[in-house]
Scaffold this motif. Sequence first.
Motif, PDB file in Angstrom:
ATOM      1  N   GLU A   1      10.275 -34.143  16.506  1.00 20.33           N
ATOM      2  CA  GLU A   1      11.008 -34.537  15.329  1.00 20.33           C
ATOM      3  C   GLU A   1      11.186 -33.344  14.390  1.00 20.33           C
ATOM      4  O   GLU A   1      12.270 -33.166  13.833  1.00 20.33           O
ATOM      5  CB  GLU A   1      10.265 -35.675  14.638  1.00 20.33           C
ATOM      6  N   ASP A   2      10.124 -32.550  14.204  1.00 15.35           N
ATOM      7  CA  ASP A   2      10.234 -31.384  13.330  1.00 15.35           C
ATOM      8  C   ASP A   2      11.176 -30.338  13.912  1.00 15.35           C
ATOM      9  O   ASP A   2      11.901 -29.676  13.169  1.00 15.35           O
ATOM     10  CB  ASP A   2       8.861 -30.743  13.105  1.00 15.35           C
ATOM     11  N   LEU A   3      11.169 -30.192  15.234  1.00 10.90           N
ATOM     12  CA  LEU A   3      12.042 -29.206  15.849  1.00 10.90           C
ATOM     13  C   LEU A   3      13.509 -29.613  15.741  1.00 10.90           C
ATOM     14  O   LEU A   3      14.385 -28.753  15.606  1.00 10.90           O
ATOM     15  CB  LEU A   3      11.656 -29.010  17.309  1.00 10.90           C
ATOM     16  N   ARG A  27      14.758 -23.827   8.111  1.00  7.08           N
ATOM     17  CA  ARG A  27      13.556 -24.369   7.494  1.00  7.08           C
ATOM     18  C   ARG A  27      12.340 -24.075   8.366  1.00  7.08           C
ATOM     19  O   ARG A  27      12.471 -23.733   9.544  1.00  7.08           O
ATOM     20  CB  ARG A  27      13.703 -25.856   7.213  1.00  7.08           C
ATOM     21  N   LYS A  28      11.172 -24.222   7.809  1.00  9.83           N
ATOM     22  CA  LYS A  28       9.939 -23.946   8.533  1.00  9.83           C
ATOM     23  C   LYS A  28       9.603 -25.114   9.446  1.00  9.83           C
ATOM     24  O   LYS A  28       9.735 -26.268   9.072  1.00  9.83           O
ATOM     25  CB  LYS A  28       8.783 -23.731   7.560  1.00  9.83           C
ATOM     26  N   GLY A  29       9.147 -24.786  10.629  1.00 11.82           N
ATOM     27  CA  GLY A  29       8.746 -25.795  11.593  1.00 11.82           C
ATOM     28  C   GLY A  29       7.237 -25.805  11.759  1.00 11.82           C
ATOM     29  O   GLY A  29       6.494 -25.417  10.856  1.00 11.82           O
ATOM     30  N   PRO A  30       6.749 -26.211  12.912  1.00 10.75           N
ATOM     31  CA  PRO A  30       5.308 -26.264  13.137  1.00 10.75           C
ATOM     32  C   PRO A  30       4.668 -24.878  13.207  1.00 10.75           C
ATOM     33  O   PRO A  30       5.320 -23.893  13.538  1.00 10.75           O
ATOM     34  CB  PRO A  30       5.173 -26.961  14.492  1.00 10.75           C
ATOM     35  N   GLY A  68       4.172 -23.612  -1.436  1.00 13.56           N
ATOM     36  CA  GLY A  68       3.236 -24.435  -2.188  1.00 13.56           C
ATOM     37  C   GLY A  68       3.162 -25.881  -1.734  1.00 13.56           C
ATOM     38  O   GLY A  68       2.435 -26.677  -2.321  1.00 13.56           O
ATOM     39  N   THR A  69       3.903 -26.263  -0.696  1.00  8.30           N
ATOM     40  CA  THR A  69       3.819 -27.625  -0.194  1.00  8.30           C
ATOM     41  C   THR A  69       2.798 -27.693   0.937  1.00  8.30           C
ATOM     42  O   THR A  69       2.785 -26.848   1.824  1.00  8.30           O
ATOM     43  CB  THR A  69       5.187 -28.104   0.335  1.00  8.30           C
ATOM     44  N   LEU A  70       1.946 -28.686   0.889  1.00  8.98           N
ATOM     45  CA  LEU A  70       0.859 -28.798   1.861  1.00  8.98           C
ATOM     46  C   LEU A  70       1.213 -29.689   3.048  1.00  8.98           C
ATOM     47  O   LEU A  70       0.333 -30.191   3.726  1.00  8.98           O
ATOM     48  CB  LEU A  70      -0.388 -29.348   1.173  1.00  8.98           C
ATOM     49  N   ALA A  71       2.474 -29.913   3.308  1.00  9.62           N
ATOM     50  CA  ALA A  71       2.875 -30.845   4.361  1.00  9.62           C
ATOM     51  C   ALA A  71       3.469 -30.110   5.551  1.00  9.62           C
ATOM     52  O   ALA A  71       4.581 -30.378   5.962  1.00  9.62           O
ATOM     53  CB  ALA A  71       3.865 -31.843   3.799  1.00  9.62           C
ATOM     54  N   ARG A  72       2.734 -29.176   6.127  1.00 12.18           N
ATOM     55  CA  ARG A  72       3.226 -28.475   7.309  1.00 12.18           C
ATOM     56  C   ARG A  72       2.438 -28.942   8.529  1.00 12.18           C
ATOM     57  O   ARG A  72       1.218 -29.101   8.478  1.00 12.18           O
ATOM     58  CB  ARG A  72       3.059 -26.964   7.140  1.00 12.18           C
TER      59      ARG A  72
END
Length: 88
Positions: A1-3, A27-30, A68-72
């Motif tokens: 899903e992230d990819l 955007r940043k992925g896993p 600064g987001t902790l949702a990676r």
Amino acid sequence: EDLKKVEKSKALRSGKGKNRNRKYTLRKGPLIIYEDLNAPITRASRNIPGVDLVNVHSLNLLQLAPGGTLARFVIWTSAAFRSLNSVF
């Protein structure tokens, strides 16, 4: 899903960065964290867009929480998880 989200987020950069070999933004992925220097996971996932690889010995906060987001989404190898106590 992230990819899939990373693939859909490929957009043309605004400004003069297009002329300076920074044409697209993603955007940043896993994030995959490994321990061995020549781990096979490094060669297997280095061509996947959005996926970042980092050694557990060179880990920092900006890689774990970009912007600064902790949702990676973070994927740990078992060897990296075992060596975490000796690093920190």
